[in-house]
Design a protein around this motif. Structure first.
Motif, short mmCIF file in Angstrom:
data_model
loop_
_atom_site.label_atom_id
_atom_site.label_comp_id
_atom_site.label_asym_id
_atom_site.label_seq_id
_atom_site.Cartn_x
_atom_site.Cartn_y
_atom_site.Cartn_z
N LEU A 59 5.65 -19.54 -11.97
CA LEU A 59 4.23 -19.25 -11.59
C LEU A 59 3.43 -20.03 -12.48
CD1 LEU A 59 3.96 -15.61 -12.22
CD2 LEU A 59 3.03 -17.01 -13.65
N VAL A 60 1.97 -19.99 -12.63
CA VAL A 60 1.14 -20.84 -13.61
C VAL A 60 -0.42 -19.78 -13.02
CG1 VAL A 60 -0.03 -22.65 -13.83
CG2 VAL A 60 2.07 -23.42 -12.40
N GLY A 61 -0.99 -19.24 -14.25
CA GLY A 61 -1.60 -18.19 -14.65
C GLY A 61 -3.07 -19.39 -14.52
N GLY A 62 -2.73 -20.74 -14.59
CA GLY A 62 -4.04 -20.89 -15.34
C GLY A 62 -4.22 -22.29 -15.47
N THR A 69 -11.53 -6.62 -2.90
CA THR A 69 -11.26 -7.96 -4.42
C THR A 69 -9.32 -7.31 -4.29
OG1 THR A 69 -12.22 -6.14 -5.56
CG2 THR A 69 -13.06 -7.96 -5.33
N LEU A 70 -8.34 -8.42 -4.72
CA LEU A 70 -7.05 -8.24 -5.13
C LEU A 70 -6.59 -9.30 -5.58
CD1 LEU A 70 -6.53 -7.96 -0.25
CD2 LEU A 70 -6.57 -6.06 -2.63
N ARG A 71 -5.34 -8.63 -6.12
CA ARG A 71 -4.59 -9.33 -6.99
C ARG A 71 -3.76 -11.16 -6.02
NH1 ARG A 71 -2.15 -5.98 -10.96
NH2 ARG A 71 -1.26 -4.32 -9.15
N PRO A 72 -3.47 -11.84 -7.05
CA PRO A 72 -2.83 -12.73 -5.93
C PRO A 72 -1.50 -12.77 -5.59
CG PRO A 72 -4.63 -14.04 -7.21
CD PRO A 72 -5.15 -12.12 -7.56
N ILE A 73 -1.20 -12.18 -6.64
CA ILE A 73 0.46 -11.42 -6.44
C ILE A 73 0.63 -11.14 -5.37
CG2 ILE A 73 0.48 -9.87 -8.02
CD1 ILE A 73 3.53 -12.35 -7.81
N SER A 74 -0.37 -10.28 -5.12
CA SER A 74 -0.16 -9.14 -3.83
C SER A 74 -0.07 -9.86 -2.90
CB SER A 74 -1.10 -8.18 -3.79
OG SER A 74 -2.70 -8.52 -3.43
N ILE A 75 -1.07 -10.72 -2.54
CA ILE A 75 -1.59 -11.66 -1.26
C ILE A 75 0.28 -11.86 -1.59
CG2 ILE A 75 -2.49 -13.72 -0.40
CD1 ILE A 75 -4.37 -11.27 -0.89
N THR A 76 0.11 -12.74 -2.16
CA THR A 76 1.65 -13.35 -2.00
C THR A 76 2.72 -12.69 -1.10
OG1 THR A 76 1.29 -14.73 -4.10
CG2 THR A 76 3.33 -15.39 -3.13
N VAL A 123 -2.34 -14.88 -12.44
CA VAL A 123 -1.91 -14.50 -10.74
C VAL A 123 -2.36 -12.97 -11.06
CG1 VAL A 123 0.52 -14.85 -9.92
CG2 VAL A 123 -0.17 -16.54 -10.81
N VAL A 124 -1.79 -12.44 -11.87
CA VAL A 124 -1.84 -11.03 -12.06
C VAL A 124 -2.51 -9.68 -12.66
CG1 VAL A 124 1.21 -10.98 -12.14
CG2 VAL A 124 -0.11 -10.79 -14.18
N GLN A 125 -3.83 -10.66 -13.50
CA GLN A 125 -4.23 -9.81 -14.32
C GLN A 125 -5.89 -9.83 -13.01
OE1 GLN A 125 -4.17 -11.85 -18.18
NE2 GLN A 125 -3.46 -9.82 -18.81
N SER A 126 -6.43 -11.17 -12.60
CA SER A 126 -7.22 -11.44 -11.30
C SER A 126 -7.38 -10.73 -10.31
CB SER A 126 -7.31 -12.45 -11.23
OG SER A 126 -6.90 -12.84 -10.09
N ARG A 127 -8.64 -10.40 -9.69
CA ARG A 127 -8.59 -10.27 -8.57
C ARG A 127 -9.71 -10.60 -7.54
NH1 ARG A 127 -6.69 -4.92 -8.19
NH2 ARG A 127 -5.58 -3.51 -9.95
N PHE A 131 1.19 2.14 1.31
CA PHE A 131 1.38 1.33 0.06
C PHE A 131 2.19 1.89 -0.40
CE2 PHE A 131 -0.29 2.74 -3.65
CZ PHE A 131 -1.21 3.30 -3.54
N ARG A 132 2.92 0.59 -1.07
CA ARG A 132 3.78 0.47 -2.59
C ARG A 132 2.92 0.10 -3.52
NH1 ARG A 132 5.29 1.03 2.59
NH2 ARG A 132 8.00 1.76 2.71
N PRO A 133 2.53 0.74 -4.72
CA PRO A 133 1.34 -0.33 -5.45
C PRO A 133 2.57 -1.42 -6.44
CG PRO A 133 2.04 2.23 -6.48
CD PRO A 133 2.25 1.66 -5.10
N LEU A 134 1.69 -2.65 -6.19
CA LEU A 134 2.20 -3.52 -7.16
C LEU A 134 1.38 -3.76 -8.66
CD1 LEU A 134 4.01 -5.98 -7.83
CD2 LEU A 134 3.08 -7.34 -5.92
N GLN A 135 1.90 -3.77 -9.48
CA GLN A 135 1.40 -3.89 -10.77
C GLN A 135 2.10 -4.61 -12.05
OE1 GLN A 135 0.06 -1.23 -9.66
NE2 GLN A 135 -2.02 -1.74 -8.87
N LEU A 136 2.08 -5.65 -12.29
CA LEU A 136 3.61 -6.18 -13.11
C LEU A 136 2.42 -5.99 -14.18
CD1 LEU A 136 4.44 -9.54 -10.77
CD2 LEU A 136 5.57 -7.10 -11.14
#
Length: 574
Positions: free
Chosen positions: A187-190, A312-319, A201-205, A381-386
């Motif tokens: 995981l690389v966030g920037g 507008t979705l979080r990248p982790i949810s796309i994965t 990865v988890v904060q952007s939309r 849906f099953r919400p995904l928040q990390l």
């Protein structure tokens, strides 16, 4: 203490999770945290992001010195050190002060007191930045690029020599996980955590663009469409009462290709096909169906722009969504803490991941959602928040356990059929073999599937790809949402990074032939009509279908394909 592997974005996620579990004792209790991160893959991911962003930056030219000072002969190296003090190394890019320049050479003083020499070859990439779409001419002398007093950056090249560099303005992310249990492997966030602690990865939309199309196609297949269904790729106009203007969606090429089979529309990422497809199956149906991949229906637009990935979705949810296709139809929960041991060495927490259950009793498996959407009263849906957002428990708390704590995995919920996952995957394998993701064929594998994504004006560039063992998503863009440049599509800006990472991630992973599940059949079709081909049809090709969903035979319509080909669109001006 030495750092074995640099994963600062993940480390911050761990810190927040430990704080949520153990409170302030997380800092003082002597806990040892074991993560799911694979050290070699994390190192590779870090390098792939760094190299990819710097390569993007080089393609768009040199923006000039970070700062400039007027130097004179009275100044000493101590004065130079003071000038350089505010500029810290970032991602291996060292600051320096240009002290001498001529046509062939520049001398650059570094904070360690060393002076390095840059030749024309070391600055040759530095064509002047004019705009995201224009650069100047290749420099013919060093003095065209550098001036005495410039604060610049240098980096070590593959030969161990210093060359001119600059801090990229664009950002990127990479997240890679095991589709069978959701364990995050890298995981690389920037670009650099010291520059920006924002974990993309988890904060952007962001808008996924065409990377969202596989979910639309999956919904369409579940409602009776096939990989050979014909949809018209032709101009379409919508009136937008709210904006008081017309919406005229186009393909990236700004060309239209007429009646197109779904497989070819996926391979070539045809926007107009996706819009018509969504209109045919219904927005409400598609939204409810796609929410089963873990997306909140409230995040999905209630209009046809959803077909183009405008959510507008979080990248982790796309994965996580792509993992459903990779594992044959199950929704897994991404997690990153394997276990936690206390100061005595006892395990006080162990992950209980959701895993794909290979040998479950079919009667115990939840019913496929496609057949029951109309009866649902609760969203699927099953919400995904990390990392501390509190509406998904990535870990289960077991504080102060006198004995070791053991968690049992739970079976991941089936959300689409195995046949549906196979058909979508077969189309995404063609994206890699001959479509917008074909650059990935440089890896020399036959088991890769994936999809590019590019949003309007190239504000977001994506590639999500996978095989049985690993799912990886890469995004490139500006935090400010500025355009990347007209050529910076997902199949370039993001895919280049994905390839660099997956080249290492797939080492030792067998290149396995995709097995055809029960309930899938093969048939010869006419490539122009999508209908079953007559024996004498020399142009026929093979296609795969869900059993019971074969198209009509050519003979049955005696050459009249009006049922299969959209001759005229009655909603063209809707």
């Amino acid at each position: 203490a030495t750092t074995e592997v640099s994963a600062p974005y993940l480390a911050e996620m761990v810190r927040k999770e430990m704080l949520a579990m153990f409170g302030q004792a997380a800092y003082t209790g002597g806990y040892e945290v074991f993560t799911t991160i694979h050290s070699d893959l994390q190192v590779t991911a870090n390098q792939a992001i760094t190299d990819g962003l710097e390569a993007y930056d080089h393609r768009h030219g040199y923006r000039g010195a970070e700062a400039h000072f007027d130097l004179d002969e009275t100044q000493t190296p101590q004065d130079w050190d003071e000038m350089l003090r505010p500029y810290k190394p970032v991602a291996g890019l060292a600051p320096g002060l240009v002290t001498e320049v001529d046509e062939e050479l520049a001398l650059v003083y570094q904070p360690d007191g060393q002076t390095v020499a840059l030749t024309l070859a070391d600055v040759l990439w530095a064509r002047k930045f004019i705009s995201r779409d224009r650069v100047g001419y290749e420099p013919k002398t060093v003095s065209e690029v550098l001036q005495v007093g410039d604060i610049i950056r240098t980096r070590l090249n593959d030969e161990g020599q210093r060359e001119l560099a600059q801090l990229p303005e664009a950002e990127a992310l990479l997240v890679s996980l095991n589709p069978r249990d959701g364990s995050i492997k890298a995981l690389v966030g920037g670009y650099d955590y010291t520059r920006s602690k924002f974990n993309r990865v988890v904060q952007s939309r962001r808008q996924p663009g065409s990377g969202f199309k596989p979910f639309i196609y999956s919904a369409a297949l579940a409602k009776g469409k096939t990989t050979a269904s014909i949809i018209n790729d032709a101009p379409i106009v919508f009136s937008d009462a709210e904006l008081e203007r017309e919406w005229k969606p186009q393909n990236f090429s700004e060309k239209f290709f007429g009646p197109t089979r779904l497989r070819e529309a996926m391979v070539n990422s045809r926007n107009l096909v996706s819009i018509r497809l969504l209109r045919e199956i219904g927005i409400q149906y598609a939204s409810e169906y796609i929410s089963a991949f873990g997306f909140d229906p409230a995040e999905l637009p209630g209009n046809l722009s959803m077909a183009l990935g405008s959510a507008t979705l979080r990248p982790i949810s796309i994965t996580r969504g792509y993992a459903v296709f990779a594992n044959g139809g199950h929704l897994v929960e991404p997690y990153f803490i394997e276990r936690v041991a206390d100061a005595r060495g006892l395990t006080v927490f162990a992950a209980g991941p959701t895993v794909v259950c290979e040998n479950c009793d079919p009667d115990e498996e939840p019913e496929d959602i496609a057949s029951s959407i109309v009866e649902k009263t609760e969203p699927s849906f099953r919400p995904l928040q990390l990392e501390g957002e509190n509406d998904l428990q990535v870990v289960e708390q077991q504080i102060g356990a006198p004995t070791e704590y053991v968690a049992s995995p739970s079976a991941a919920t089936r959300v689409i059929t195995e046949q549906n996952a196979y058909l979508v995957r077969s189309m995404m394998m063609d994206v890699v073999r001959r479509g917008t993701g074909k650059k990935a064929m440089v890896l020399g594998r036959g088991d890769l599937a994936g999809k590019t994504g590019t949003t309007n004006e190239q504000r977001d560039a994506w590639f999500s790809g996978y095989n049985d063992e690993i799912v990886t998503t890469v995004w490139v863009g500006f935090d400010s949402h500025e355009p990347l440049g007209r050529l910076e599509v997902g199949g370039k800006a993001a895919l280049d990074i994905w390839i660099d990472y997956m080249r290492v991630a797939l080492q030792g992973v067998p290149d396995q032939v995709l097995e055809i599940p029960e309930g899938i059949t093969q048939a010869r079709i006419d490539p122009d009509t999508g209908l079953l081909a007559r024996l004498e049809n020399q142009a026929a090709i093979m296609e795969v279908f869900e059993s019971g969903s074969l198209p009509a035979m050519e003979d049955a319509v005696e050459g009249d394909h009006s049922d299969a080909v959209e001759e005229e669109d009655p909603y063209a001006n809707f």
